[in-house]
Design a protein around this motif. Sequence first.
Motif, short mmCIF file in Angstrom:
data_model
loop_
_atom_site.label_atom_id
_atom_site.label_comp_id
_atom_site.label_asym_id
_atom_site.label_seq_id
_atom_site.Cartn_x
_atom_site.Cartn_y
_atom_site.Cartn_z
N ASN A 136 6.39 3.65 0.27
CA ASN A 136 6.97 4.06 1.55
C ASN A 136 7.56 2.88 2.33
OD1 ASN A 136 6.86 6.85 1.57
ND2 ASN A 136 4.69 6.87 2.12
N VAL A 150 15.95 3.80 3.72
CA VAL A 150 16.47 4.81 4.64
C VAL A 150 17.09 4.15 5.87
CG1 VAL A 150 15.12 6.81 3.87
CG2 VAL A 150 14.19 5.33 5.64
N VAL A 167 17.17 11.14 11.23
CA VAL A 167 15.82 11.69 11.34
C VAL A 167 14.80 10.98 10.44
CG1 VAL A 167 14.52 13.77 10.81
CG2 VAL A 167 16.64 13.96 12.07
N LEU A 168 15.22 10.60 9.23
CA LEU A 168 14.22 10.15 8.27
C LEU A 168 13.60 8.78 8.58
CD1 LEU A 168 15.58 11.47 4.85
CD2 LEU A 168 14.13 12.60 6.53
N PRO A 169 14.36 7.78 9.06
CA PRO A 169 13.71 6.47 9.24
C PRO A 169 12.47 6.51 10.13
CG PRO A 169 16.08 6.22 9.33
CD PRO A 169 15.82 7.69 9.28
N VAL A 170 12.54 7.22 11.25
CA VAL A 170 11.39 7.24 12.16
C VAL A 170 10.20 7.97 11.51
CG1 VAL A 170 12.06 9.35 13.41
CG2 VAL A 170 10.63 7.64 14.53
N LEU A 171 10.49 9.00 10.72
CA LEU A 171 9.41 9.73 10.07
C LEU A 171 8.71 8.87 9.02
CD1 LEU A 171 11.08 13.25 9.72
CD2 LEU A 171 9.10 12.66 11.13
N VAL A 172 9.51 8.12 8.24
CA VAL A 172 8.90 7.24 7.24
C VAL A 172 8.12 6.13 7.93
CG1 VAL A 172 9.35 5.68 5.31
CG2 VAL A 172 10.72 7.74 5.57
N LEU A 173 8.71 5.56 8.99
CA LEU A 173 8.03 4.48 9.71
C LEU A 173 6.67 4.95 10.23
CD1 LEU A 173 7.99 1.65 11.03
CD2 LEU A 173 9.11 2.68 13.02
N LEU A 174 6.65 6.11 10.87
CA LEU A 174 5.40 6.57 11.49
C LEU A 174 4.42 7.10 10.45
CD1 LEU A 174 6.76 8.40 14.68
CD2 LEU A 174 5.75 6.11 14.52
N LEU A 175 4.89 8.08 9.63
CA LEU A 175 3.96 8.79 8.76
C LEU A 175 3.70 8.07 7.44
CD1 LEU A 175 5.41 12.33 9.42
CD2 LEU A 175 3.27 11.41 10.32
N GLY A 176 4.71 7.32 6.99
CA GLY A 176 4.57 6.67 5.69
C GLY A 176 4.03 5.26 5.76
#
Lengths: 136, 118
Positions: free
Chosen positions: A78, A85, B25-34
């Motif tokens: 990740n 990303v 949308v995806l960068p913030v989701l990966v940063l937080l959740l991943g």
Amino acid sequence: MSEMATPHHARWYREPTSTYWWLGRWSYFVFILREVSSVFVAWTVVFLLKLVNSVAHGDGWYQAFLRWSAQPWVVILNIVTLFFVVFHAVTWFNLAPKAMVVTMGGRRVPGALIAGSNYAAWAVISALIAWGLLGG
Amino acid sequence: MSSTRSNEPLAWLLFSAGGVMAALVLPVLVLLLGVAVPLGWIAPPSFERLVWLIHNPLVRLALLAIFSLSLLHWAHRFRYTLYDGLQVKHLTEVINLVCYGGALLGSVLALYLLFVVL
């Protein structure tokens, strides 16, 4: 250019391109990196689908998801994904002014403004998502 | 000259829509959740919060759009990665099947999860 070979016209000679042509120049390499970013976009979707699936099955599944996502290989994957990303987002937004020509009152809107508004939208949406997930 | 219409414009349109979605949308989701949650930088979102979020029909619709468009974006771009990077243009049919088929499969799975299981 015609590809036809006739008795009177020989086939064009084309120098074969190496499979690793994209290692030859920095800009080619960046091009391939951008293409490869799509694989990590797809992985992110898989990761998020797994999360949605776990939430749909209850708190126990969600806790198991959290443990799974804290495994070293998932975290490393990740972190790499995050790089790609973000790379995708930055290259995408920087490309936006070149892909769309916006005119206002007969004048072309400067590219920096288009890219800037994309970055602004990125910041707002990211903040909204963070708030939605973590609460205020 | 063939008079059949090409699907290419549609593929490019979906590719672009997916590219925008993924970028926003995806960068913030990966940063937080991943990354941030697994490394313990922040506390994970509570289960109740996620349930509350995901039971909102608008959130579910948004997620479906994000998932399927991002997958289509992947399909279109990865197809060209294989063409250009590995020079396997002669395998067009197989590659198209794997890429667009994969995107379709993922989208159906997302639809099922978001609107049937939930």
